[in-house]
Design a protein around this motif. Structure first.
Motif, PDB file in Angstrom:
ATOM      1  N   LEU A 289      -1.157  -5.036  -6.345  1.00  0.00           N
ATOM      2  CA  LEU A 289      -0.703  -5.129  -7.726  1.00  0.00           C
ATOM      3  C   LEU A 289      -1.712  -5.865  -8.603  1.00  0.00           C
ATOM      4  O   LEU A 289      -1.780  -5.643  -9.814  1.00  0.00           O
ATOM      5  N   ALA A 290      -2.495  -6.736  -7.987  1.00  0.00           N
ATOM      6  CA  ALA A 290      -3.504  -7.478  -8.750  1.00  0.00           C
ATOM      7  C   ALA A 290      -4.651  -6.584  -9.205  1.00  0.00           C
ATOM      8  O   ALA A 290      -5.174  -6.755 -10.310  1.00  0.00           O
ATOM      9  N   PHE A 291      -5.039  -5.626  -8.372  1.00  0.00           N
ATOM     10  CA  PHE A 291      -6.269  -4.891  -8.645  1.00  0.00           C
ATOM     11  C   PHE A 291      -6.068  -3.422  -8.991  1.00  0.00           C
ATOM     12  O   PHE A 291      -7.040  -2.723  -9.286  1.00  0.00           O
ATOM     13  N   LEU A 292      -4.826  -2.940  -8.967  1.00  0.00           N
ATOM     14  CA  LEU A 292      -4.582  -1.532  -9.268  1.00  0.00           C
ATOM     15  C   LEU A 292      -3.739  -1.377 -10.532  1.00  0.00           C
ATOM     16  O   LEU A 292      -2.822  -2.158 -10.775  1.00  0.00           O
ATOM     17  N   SER A 293      -4.063  -0.355 -11.307  1.00  0.00           N
ATOM     18  CA  SER A 293      -3.325  -0.041 -12.530  1.00  0.00           C
ATOM     19  C   SER A 293      -3.023   1.449 -12.569  1.00  0.00           C
ATOM     20  O   SER A 293      -3.600   2.245 -11.804  1.00  0.00           O
ATOM     21  N   SER A 294      -2.131   1.835 -13.480  1.00  0.00           N
ATOM     22  CA  SER A 294      -1.784   3.239 -13.641  1.00  0.00           C
ATOM     23  C   SER A 294      -3.041   4.078 -13.893  1.00  0.00           C
ATOM     24  O   SER A 294      -3.901   3.697 -14.690  1.00  0.00           O
ATOM     25  N   GLY A 295      -3.141   5.187 -13.185  1.00  0.00           N
ATOM     26  CA  GLY A 295      -4.303   6.058 -13.315  1.00  0.00           C
ATOM     27  C   GLY A 295      -5.393   5.784 -12.302  1.00  0.00           C
ATOM     28  O   GLY A 295      -6.342   6.574 -12.185  1.00  0.00           O
ATOM     29  N   ASP A 296      -5.274   4.704 -11.576  1.00  0.00           N
ATOM     30  CA  ASP A 296      -6.273   4.364 -10.556  1.00  0.00           C
ATOM     31  C   ASP A 296      -6.046   5.166  -9.277  1.00  0.00           C
ATOM     32  O   ASP A 296      -4.954   5.679  -9.015  1.00  0.00           O
TER      33      ASP A 296
ATOM     34  N   CYS B 128     -15.677  -0.993  -6.225  1.00  0.00           N
ATOM     35  CA  CYS B 128     -14.318  -1.025  -5.690  1.00  0.00           C
ATOM     36  C   CYS B 128     -14.057  -2.336  -4.969  1.00  0.00           C
ATOM     37  O   CYS B 128     -14.943  -2.884  -4.303  1.00  0.00           O
ATOM     38  N   ILE B 129     -12.852  -2.817  -5.086  1.00  0.00           N
ATOM     39  CA  ILE B 129     -12.402  -3.974  -4.324  1.00  0.00           C
ATOM     40  C   ILE B 129     -12.061  -3.525  -2.902  1.00  0.00           C
ATOM     41  O   ILE B 129     -11.475  -2.454  -2.699  1.00  0.00           O
ATOM     42  N   VAL B 130     -12.419  -4.329  -1.916  1.00  0.00           N
ATOM     43  CA  VAL B 130     -12.091  -4.035  -0.523  1.00  0.00           C
ATOM     44  C   VAL B 130     -11.132  -5.098  -0.014  1.00  0.00           C
ATOM     45  O   VAL B 130     -11.409  -6.297  -0.103  1.00  0.00           O
ATOM     46  N   THR B 131      -9.996  -4.655   0.484  1.00  0.00           N
ATOM     47  CA  THR B 131      -9.029  -5.563   1.094  1.00  0.00           C
ATOM     48  C   THR B 131      -8.931  -5.253   2.582  1.00  0.00           C
ATOM     49  O   THR B 131      -9.193  -4.125   3.016  1.00  0.00           O
ATOM     50  N   MET B 132      -8.562  -6.259   3.362  1.00  0.00           N
ATOM     51  CA  MET B 132      -8.427  -6.048   4.806  1.00  0.00           C
ATOM     52  C   MET B 132      -7.262  -6.835   5.358  1.00  0.00           C
ATOM     53  O   MET B 132      -7.118  -8.026   5.087  1.00  0.00           O
ATOM     54  N   ASP B 133      -6.431  -6.159   6.140  1.00  0.00           N
ATOM     55  CA  ASP B 133      -5.392  -6.825   6.921  1.00  0.00           C
ATOM     56  C   ASP B 133      -6.037  -7.274   8.229  1.00  0.00           C
ATOM     57  O   ASP B 133      -6.381  -6.456   9.086  1.00  0.00           O
ATOM     58  N   ASN B 134      -6.190  -8.578   8.380  1.00  0.00           N
ATOM     59  CA  ASN B 134      -6.900  -9.156   9.520  1.00  0.00           C
ATOM     60  C   ASN B 134      -5.946  -9.906  10.455  1.00  0.00           C
ATOM     61  O   ASN B 134      -6.352 -10.806  11.188  1.00  0.00           O
ATOM     62  N   THR B 135      -4.677  -9.522  10.444  1.00  0.00           N
ATOM     63  CA  THR B 135      -3.677 -10.263  11.205  1.00  0.00           C
ATOM     64  C   THR B 135      -3.969 -10.255  12.702  1.00  0.00           C
ATOM     65  O   THR B 135      -3.762 -11.262  13.381  1.00  0.00           O
ATOM     66  N   TRP B 136      -4.421  -9.131  13.238  1.00  0.00           N
ATOM     67  CA  TRP B 136      -4.638  -9.009  14.685  1.00  0.00           C
ATOM     68  C   TRP B 136      -5.676 -10.007  15.201  1.00  0.00           C
ATOM     69  O   TRP B 136      -5.467 -10.666  16.208  1.00  0.00           O
ATOM     70  N   ALA B 137      -6.795 -10.111  14.513  1.00  0.00           N
ATOM     71  CA  ALA B 137      -7.901 -10.935  15.012  1.00  0.00           C
ATOM     72  C   ALA B 137      -7.808 -12.389  14.568  1.00  0.00           C
ATOM     73  O   ALA B 137      -8.351 -13.267  15.247  1.00  0.00           O
TER      74      ALA B 137
ATOM     75  N   ARG C 204     -14.032   8.073  -5.874  1.00  0.00           N
ATOM     76  CA  ARG C 204     -14.031   8.758  -7.155  1.00  0.00           C
ATOM     77  C   ARG C 204     -14.372   7.773  -8.279  1.00  0.00           C
ATOM     78  O   ARG C 204     -14.363   6.561  -8.063  1.00  0.00           O
ATOM     79  N   PRO C 205     -14.613   8.275  -9.463  1.00  0.00           N
ATOM     80  CA  PRO C 205     -14.870   7.359 -10.585  1.00  0.00           C
ATOM     81  C   PRO C 205     -13.711   6.400 -10.849  1.00  0.00           C
ATOM     82  O   PRO C 205     -13.922   5.293 -11.350  1.00  0.00           O
ATOM     83  N   ASN C 206     -12.474   6.815 -10.511  1.00  0.00           N
ATOM     84  CA  ASN C 206     -11.316   5.947 -10.763  1.00  0.00           C
ATOM     85  C   ASN C 206     -10.808   5.248  -9.497  1.00  0.00           C
ATOM     86  O   ASN C 206      -9.734   4.652  -9.506  1.00  0.00           O
ATOM     87  N   THR C 207     -11.591   5.292  -8.416  1.00  0.00           N
ATOM     88  CA  THR C 207     -11.203   4.556  -7.207  1.00  0.00           C
ATOM     89  C   THR C 207     -11.431   3.074  -7.449  1.00  0.00           C
ATOM     90  O   THR C 207     -12.533   2.658  -7.819  1.00  0.00           O
ATOM     91  N   ARG C 208     -10.396   2.293  -7.272  1.00  0.00           N
ATOM     92  CA  ARG C 208     -10.492   0.869  -7.562  1.00  0.00           C
ATOM     93  C   ARG C 208     -10.294  -0.028  -6.348  1.00  0.00           C
ATOM     94  O   ARG C 208     -10.648  -1.205  -6.391  1.00  0.00           O
TER      95      ARG C 208
END
Length: 396
Positions: free
Chosen positions: A97-104, A180-189, A147-151
């Motif tokens: 929700l912090a980094f994505l907006s409508s149309g992204d 683009c912002i990169v997020t990662m779920d790192n719970t396993w490691a 894409r150009p709108n990949t966020r």
């Protein structure tokens, strides 16, 4: 030991965990920081209240207890800042929700944690955000999907339930070439075995419910960001009013003190059981990145410092109509392994994995997938319990 000294990278992992997030001399010498609860915070005068020019302003903005945990996680993650949220799922949804907006446009790994997919397919879709799923082993090839709108590009390594490995550095580099912002779920490691921000990830996500807690009695999440992503993440958390509780923060801090010791035990026991399962006739394949037989092993060995206690195996079944009966017979026969969701606690758990939501990386065709969380029990006891399960499955 002061917090600054405890944060030194020259110290051993267990030493850092014992001392991070606490300064006993700030609290009359007590080795654990106190639980500071509160909603209302008083100001000395109107000018300070108007400017909010003091460290604490309201309970949702943090207390000394939640700050102590954030400081510890910042040091472990190498982060500019950390926010605490009520669950691991919230740790995923808040940065979305912090980094994505409508149309992204957002790229989400197809092997993602199931509730994350549900959020993407419902809430994000309703907000006008287009979600596309990609193969976890795509690596640098993800650039063709941008894409150009990949966020945002969301990663998780290893994958939920099937444990495919992702080349996080290659994905991050490609994403950043397109802003683009990169997020990662790192719970396993956990940050002990992998530090996402060191591999180009902007936002590291963790269900502290799991190994930091270690006792199956807390639901909580953390989100740690690099300097570029931190202001926007903090702004979103503040706007949403989502925060972690002081009591839970205290217990997570307590869990951190022993996490290295526990995680080492989980790792060794899980690898021992995984190797043993490779020799069981009823097992088609073991899905553990720490095994040399696993397709993603080389990436795991290159990038990760260890493995945790969670992995899966494929139980042999002659036909698809046998998948569920064999899986249920196996699981129902277990006594030491509990049937439950989550993992990271002291007890061993097992479940029949549902992969029906996959769109690209489909479920194995040779049999049902059984996920195991190897707890702190004796290995030989766990093996005997699993043998009972295999005998029950064979009778179906």
């Amino acid at each position: 030991m002061s917090r600054n000294k405890a944060e030194s990278d020259t110290l051993g992992t267990s030493t850092r965990l014992v001392h991070l997030g606490n300064d006993p001399h700030s609290f009359h010498g007590f080795v654990n920081p106190p639980i500071v609860r509160g909603s209302t915070v008083l100001f000395p005068d109107c000018a300070t209240m108007e400017s909010r020019n003091q460290k604490y302003t309201y309970g949702t903005r943090g207390t000394p207890t939640t700050d102590a945990l954030c400081e510890a996680l910042n040091a472990l993650e190498g982060a500019a800042g950390t926010v605490l949220v009520p669950s691991g799922l919230a740790a995923i949804t808040v940065p979305f929700l912090a980094f994505l907006s409508s149309g992204d446009h957002a790229l989400i790994v197809d092997s993602v944690y199931g509730p994350c997919r549900y959020f993407c397919d419902t809430m994000l879709k309703r907000l006008g955000i287009e979600v596309e799923y990609y193969d976890p082993e795509i690596g640098a090839g993800i650039e063709a999907l941008l894409r150009p709108n990949t966020r945002l590009v969301h990663t998780e390594a290893p994958a939920s339930n099937t444990f495919e490995m992702q080349d996080i550095r290659a994905i991050s580099d490609a994403a950043h070439r397109h802003d683009c912002i990169v997020t990662m779920d790192n719970t396993w490691a956990t940050p002990l075995y992998f530090r996402p921000l060191d591999f180009g990830v902007d936002v590291s996500i963790h269900a502290t419910t799991k190994y930091p807690s270690g006792h199956s009695d807390i639901v909580m999440g953390s989100v740690s960001a690099n300097a570029a992503a931190w202001p926007r993440l903090l702004e979103a958390q503040t706007a949403l009013g989502i925060c972690g509780a002081p009591e839970d923060s205290y217990l997570i801090l307590r869990g951190l003190r022993s996490m290295a010791v526990r995680l080492d035990h989980h790792q060794n026991s899980a690898l021992a059981v995984a190797h043993w399962l490779e020799g069981i006739d009823a097992v088609e394949r073991v899905l553990h990145p720490g095994l040399e037989s696993f397709p993603g092993h080389e990436i795991w060995k290159r990038d990760f410092k260890g493995s945790s206690g969670v992995f899966s195996f494929v139980l042999k079944a002659a036909t698809p109509d046998q998948f569920k009966p064999k899986a249920h017979a196996f699981l129902n026969a277990l006594s030491l392994f509990g049937l439950g969701y989550s993992w990271g606690g002291y007890e061993s758990l097992a479940l029949h994995v549902n992969l029906n939501d996959r769109t690209i990386r489909k479920a194995p065709s040779a049999g049902p997938v059984i996920r195991l969380q190897i707890g702190l029990e004796n290995i030989e006891d766990l093996k005997r319990d699993l043998e009972v399960g295999f005998r029950a499955a064979a009778a179906v």
